[in-house]
Design an enzyme around this catalytic site. Structure first.
Site, PDB file in Angstrom:
ATOM      1  N   ARG A  34       0.815  -1.218   0.000  1.00  0.00           N
ATOM      2  CA  ARG A  34       0.000   0.000   0.000  1.00  0.00           C
ATOM      3  C   ARG A  34       0.849   1.269   0.000  1.00  0.00           C
ATOM      4  O   ARG A  34       0.463   2.271   0.605  1.00  0.00           O
ATOM      5  CB  ARG A  34      -0.959   0.027   1.198  1.00  0.00           C
ATOM      6  CG  ARG A  34      -1.987  -1.084   1.220  1.00  0.00           C
ATOM      7  CD  ARG A  34      -3.032  -0.833   0.147  1.00  0.00           C
ATOM      8  NE  ARG A  34      -4.163  -1.719   0.272  1.00  0.00           N
ATOM      9  CZ  ARG A  34      -5.266  -1.439   0.968  1.00  0.00           C
ATOM     10  NH1 ARG A  34      -5.395  -0.311   1.585  1.00  0.00           N
ATOM     11  NH2 ARG A  34      -6.237  -2.296   0.996  1.00  0.00           N
ATOM     12  N   ARG A  80      -3.259   6.860   0.963  1.00  0.00           N
ATOM     13  CA  ARG A  80      -3.757   8.049   1.669  1.00  0.00           C
ATOM     14  C   ARG A  80      -2.775   8.719   2.620  1.00  0.00           C
ATOM     15  O   ARG A  80      -2.979   9.862   3.006  1.00  0.00           O
ATOM     16  CB  ARG A  80      -5.048   7.706   2.407  1.00  0.00           C
ATOM     17  CG  ARG A  80      -6.233   7.603   1.463  1.00  0.00           C
ATOM     18  CD  ARG A  80      -7.412   6.985   2.151  1.00  0.00           C
ATOM     19  NE  ARG A  80      -7.070   5.639   2.595  1.00  0.00           N
ATOM     20  CZ  ARG A  80      -7.897   4.815   3.208  1.00  0.00           C
ATOM     21  NH1 ARG A  80      -9.117   5.205   3.483  1.00  0.00           N
ATOM     22  NH2 ARG A  80      -7.513   3.615   3.558  1.00  0.00           N
ATOM     23  N   ARG A  96      -6.626  12.365  -5.245  1.00  0.00           N
ATOM     24  CA  ARG A  96      -7.900  11.770  -4.823  1.00  0.00           C
ATOM     25  C   ARG A  96      -8.979  12.806  -4.510  1.00  0.00           C
ATOM     26  O   ARG A  96     -10.160  12.480  -4.513  1.00  0.00           O
ATOM     27  CB  ARG A  96      -7.679  10.902  -3.577  1.00  0.00           C
ATOM     28  CG  ARG A  96      -7.560   9.437  -3.840  1.00  0.00           C
ATOM     29  CD  ARG A  96      -8.891   8.771  -4.183  1.00  0.00           C
ATOM     30  NE  ARG A  96      -9.554   8.263  -3.003  1.00  0.00           N
ATOM     31  CZ  ARG A  96     -10.761   8.644  -2.601  1.00  0.00           C
ATOM     32  NH1 ARG A  96     -11.429   9.545  -3.268  1.00  0.00           N
ATOM     33  NH2 ARG A  96     -11.303   8.119  -1.528  1.00  0.00           N
ATOM     34  N   ASP A 156      -6.811  -2.336  -7.381  1.00  0.00           N
ATOM     35  CA  ASP A 156      -7.337  -2.981  -6.181  1.00  0.00           C
ATOM     36  C   ASP A 156      -7.615  -4.448  -6.476  1.00  0.00           C
ATOM     37  O   ASP A 156      -7.944  -4.798  -7.621  1.00  0.00           O
ATOM     38  CB  ASP A 156      -8.618  -2.287  -5.701  1.00  0.00           C
ATOM     39  CG  ASP A 156      -8.910  -2.668  -4.261  1.00  0.00           C
ATOM     40  OD1 ASP A 156      -8.365  -2.028  -3.356  1.00  0.00           O
ATOM     41  OD2 ASP A 156      -9.640  -3.653  -4.045  1.00  0.00           O
ATOM     42  N   TYR A 192     -14.469 -11.868   0.175  1.00  0.00           N
ATOM     43  CA  TYR A 192     -15.166 -10.613  -0.150  1.00  0.00           C
ATOM     44  C   TYR A 192     -16.458 -10.890  -0.915  1.00  0.00           C
ATOM     45  O   TYR A 192     -17.477 -10.243  -0.699  1.00  0.00           O
ATOM     46  CB  TYR A 192     -14.255  -9.671  -0.954  1.00  0.00           C
ATOM     47  CG  TYR A 192     -13.248  -8.976  -0.063  1.00  0.00           C
ATOM     48  CD1 TYR A 192     -13.629  -7.899   0.735  1.00  0.00           C
ATOM     49  CD2 TYR A 192     -11.939  -9.422   0.024  1.00  0.00           C
ATOM     50  CE1 TYR A 192     -12.727  -7.281   1.581  1.00  0.00           C
ATOM     51  CE2 TYR A 192     -11.019  -8.816   0.874  1.00  0.00           C
ATOM     52  CZ  TYR A 192     -11.426  -7.743   1.652  1.00  0.00           C
ATOM     53  OH  TYR A 192     -10.540  -7.140   2.502  1.00  0.00           O
TER      54      TYR A 192
HETATM   55  O1  CP3 Z   1       0.092  -1.378  -2.654  1.00  0.00           O
HETATM   56  C1  CP3 Z   1      -0.221  -0.418  -3.379  1.00  0.00           C
HETATM   57  O2  CP3 Z   1       0.173   0.745  -3.161  1.00  0.00           O
HETATM   58  C2  CP3 Z   1      -1.028  -0.690  -4.630  1.00  0.00           C
HETATM   59  C3  CP3 Z   1      -2.422  -0.438  -4.525  1.00  0.00           C
HETATM   60  C4  CP3 Z   1      -3.333  -1.370  -3.718  1.00  0.00           C
HETATM   61  C5  CP3 Z   1      -4.565  -0.919  -3.173  1.00  0.00           C
HETATM   62  N1  CP3 Z   1      -5.223  -1.989  -2.661  1.00  0.00           N
HETATM   63  C6  CP3 Z   1      -5.041   0.466  -3.217  1.00  0.00           C
HETATM   64  C7  CP3 Z   1      -6.120   0.888  -2.317  1.00  0.00           C
HETATM   65  C8  CP3 Z   1      -3.232  -2.737  -3.448  1.00  0.00           C
HETATM   66  C9  CP3 Z   1      -2.107  -3.706  -3.740  1.00  0.00           C
HETATM   67  C10 CP3 Z   1      -4.447  -3.119  -2.779  1.00  0.00           C
HETATM   68  C11 CP3 Z   1      -4.751  -4.505  -2.380  1.00  0.00           C
HETATM   69  C12 CP3 Z   1      -5.946  -4.765  -1.570  1.00  0.00           C
HETATM   70  N2  CP3 Z   1      -7.180  -4.198  -1.681  1.00  0.00           N
HETATM   71  C13 CP3 Z   1      -6.029  -5.766  -0.585  1.00  0.00           C
HETATM   72  C14 CP3 Z   1      -4.917  -6.725  -0.209  1.00  0.00           C
HETATM   73  C15 CP3 Z   1      -3.907  -6.104   0.659  1.00  0.00           C
HETATM   74  C16 CP3 Z   1      -4.376  -5.762   2.034  1.00  0.00           C
HETATM   75  O3  CP3 Z   1      -4.276  -4.571   2.377  1.00  0.00           O
HETATM   76  O4  CP3 Z   1      -4.767  -6.662   2.757  1.00  0.00           O
HETATM   77  C17 CP3 Z   1      -7.329  -5.746  -0.055  1.00  0.00           C
HETATM   78  C18 CP3 Z   1      -7.865  -6.620   1.042  1.00  0.00           C
HETATM   79  C19 CP3 Z   1      -8.051  -4.747  -0.776  1.00  0.00           C
HETATM   80  C20 CP3 Z   1      -9.480  -4.390  -0.610  1.00  0.00           C
HETATM   81  C21 CP3 Z   1      -9.628  -3.007  -0.134  1.00  0.00           C
HETATM   82  N3  CP3 Z   1      -9.371  -1.893  -0.901  1.00  0.00           N
HETATM   83  C22 CP3 Z   1     -10.077  -2.578   1.133  1.00  0.00           C
HETATM   84  C23 CP3 Z   1     -10.451  -3.494   2.281  1.00  0.00           C
HETATM   85  C24 CP3 Z   1     -10.090  -1.182   1.111  1.00  0.00           C
HETATM   86  C25 CP3 Z   1     -10.614  -0.264   2.178  1.00  0.00           C
HETATM   87  C26 CP3 Z   1      -9.693  -0.122   3.298  1.00  0.00           C
HETATM   88  C27 CP3 Z   1      -8.609   0.870   2.967  1.00  0.00           C
HETATM   89  O5  CP3 Z   1      -7.444   0.550   3.190  1.00  0.00           O
HETATM   90  O6  CP3 Z   1      -8.966   1.932   2.514  1.00  0.00           O
HETATM   91  C28 CP3 Z   1      -9.594  -0.766  -0.158  1.00  0.00           C
HETATM   92  C29 CP3 Z   1      -9.401   0.618  -0.638  1.00  0.00           C
HETATM   93  C30 CP3 Z   1      -8.049   0.987  -1.180  1.00  0.00           C
HETATM   94  N4  CP3 Z   1      -7.258   0.195  -1.961  1.00  0.00           N
HETATM   95  C31 CP3 Z   1      -7.420   2.255  -1.030  1.00  0.00           C
HETATM   96  C32 CP3 Z   1      -6.220   2.201  -1.757  1.00  0.00           C
HETATM   97  C33 CP3 Z   1      -5.208   3.291  -1.945  1.00  0.00           C
HETATM   98  C34 CP3 Z   1      -7.982   3.449  -0.305  1.00  0.00           C
HETATM   99  C35 CP3 Z   1      -8.940   4.095  -1.224  1.00  0.00           C
HETATM  100  C36 CP3 Z   1      -9.011   5.584  -1.049  1.00  0.00           C
HETATM  101  O7  CP3 Z   1      -8.204   6.310  -1.654  1.00  0.00           O
HETATM  102  O8  CP3 Z   1      -9.940   6.031  -0.354  1.00  0.00           O
END
Ligand code: CP3
Length: 343
Positions: free
Chosen positions: A23, A27, A36, A72, A149
């Site tokens: 990640r 944010r 964003r 994502d 999910y």
């Molecule tokens: O690693 C990186 O920088 C690449 C981008 C990336 C995102 N999500 C961007 C994201 C990657 C590799 C993921 C993977 C992801 N997404 C996982 C597996 C890794 C982990 O963290 O366990 C999972 C379970 C998700 C599903 C997901 N996406 C959730 C549960 C959420 C909400 C919680 C949160 O962290 O916000 C997201 C949203 C998400 N994915 C954001 C980002 C940057 C935040 C969105 C925003 O900008 O509001």
């Protein structure tokens, strides 16, 4: 190009321990927040120019040794026919959860290039822009994590719907896992063909299963995906969150690199995994809130312990938290580069 990360994935000699963060684009970075503030998250994922821009932010700002595609794990779930939304409060919401045979039947195996062209366009832009910088990691969710999910309709506490499907309608569960495995294989193969130089499979929820259930319901599918993807010839990283209880299985999954969370001492993990696998991890994401000297101590300890493995890639034990001060992240990256193994 700085290929230290790729060489470490293959267990080759490196001049220093490479580092990237799960990640890393997100944010906690004001530069990400700025992008964003004009677009919602899914629109950002689907806009190749913007997605490429935010992918590059941590490379330029932090000096990490790899970029990870901005997207994502749930994007292909939408392409399989589910309605996906991201709510600020709850995170991902899949409004019609999959809990029956007919619901699984309705899911399609995506024509990846056709249904998610933006992912491959983003990769192609990035490969050009990263030419003289660092390698690009593509990614997908592991079949089991994607299944949770789809069955729960979002994040969950007890995963009761998932386990009920597994225990009461196991044929339906296996049918869903087969479809997900096929989707993950074609999605990641296409990412590699578009230019991704390594791939990571995220199994965020692997550790919610009893070891015998992991072995029966999750392991065979991720192992199959990895053995198919091995043919593409790029390093494969498997991140299994909460891995301590299933390391015996993880040893047999067939990946090049195993990503581990912070709940296990990296030395113990290496002892259990042996010398055949490169290890990635495993700083607690909350350690980034420690005072600088304490943070450096923890970084040094992980680096030192990591030397016992076939190879070590420094990372957090899970994704970086949005509240993290970017200057602490920069200090961590610098500490890894300063104190990592030197040949
Ligand atoms: O690693 C990186 O920088 C690449 C981008 C990336 C995102 N999500 C961007 C994201 C990657 C590799 C993921 C993977 C992801 N997404 C996982 C597996 C890794 C982990 O963290 O366990 C999972 C379970 C998700 C599903 C997901 N996406 C959730 C549960 C959420 C909400 C919680 C949160 O962290 O916000 C997201 C949203 C998400 N994915 C954001 C980002 C940057 C935040 C969105 C925003 O900008 O509001």
């Amino acid at each position: 190009m700085n290929d230290t990360f790729l060489r470490a994935c293959r267990g080759e000699e490196v001049e220093y321990t490479p580092v990237w963060l799960m990640r890393q684009a997100g944010r906690y970075l004001p530069e990400y927040q700025a992008v964003r503030s004009n677009v919602d998250f899914l629109t950002l994922c689907k806009n190749p120019k913007l997605a490429a821009d935010v992918t590059l932010q941590p490379v330029d700002i932090l000096g990490v040794d790899a970029a990870i595609l901005f997207s994502d794990i749930l994007i292909p779930v939408e392409a399989m026919g589910m309605r996906l939304e991201f709510s600020e409060k709850e995170g991902p919401v899949l409004s019609e959860p999959v809990r029956s045979k007919s619901a699984v039947e309705k899911l399609t195996i995506p024509d990846v290039e056709e249904d998610m062209p933006f992912v491959f366009d983003t990769i192609r832009i990035l490969i050009k822009e990263l030419e003289n910088k660092v390698p690009l990691i593509g990614f997908a969710g592991a079949p089991f994590t994607l299944a949770t999910y789809m069955i729960e309709g979002g994040t969950s506490k007890n995963f009761l719907h998932t386990k009920k499907l597994m225990f009461q309608y196991n044929q339906v569960f296996h049918y869903l896992m087969e479809k997900l495995t096929d989707s993950v294989i074609s999605y990641l193969s296409a990412q590699i063909k578009a230019g991704a130089q390594a791939i990571q499979i995220f199994d965020t929820w692997a550790g919610i299963l009893a070891p015998l259930d992991y072995k029966k319901f999750a392991f065979p599918y991720v192992r199959k995906a990895i053995s198919e993807l091995k043919k593409e010839g790029v390093p494969i990283i498997y991140f299994a969150n909460n891995c301590a209880g299933i390391l015996g299985e993880l040893k047999k999954v067939g990946d090049d690199v195993l990503g581990i969370d912070w709940r296990i001492d990296i030395s113990d993990a290496i002892k259990k995994l042996g010398k055949k696998i490169v290890v990635q991890g495993n700083l607690d994401p909350c350690a980034l809130f420690l005072p600088k000297e304490k943070l450096e101590e923890r970084v040094k300890e992980i680096l030192w312990k990591g030397e016992a493995a076939k190879g070590h890639i420094f990372n957090l034990g899970h994704g970086i938290l949005p509240q993290t001060p970017p200057e602490n992240v920069a200090a961590m990256v610098e500490a890894v580069h300063t104190y990592g193994r030197k040949k």
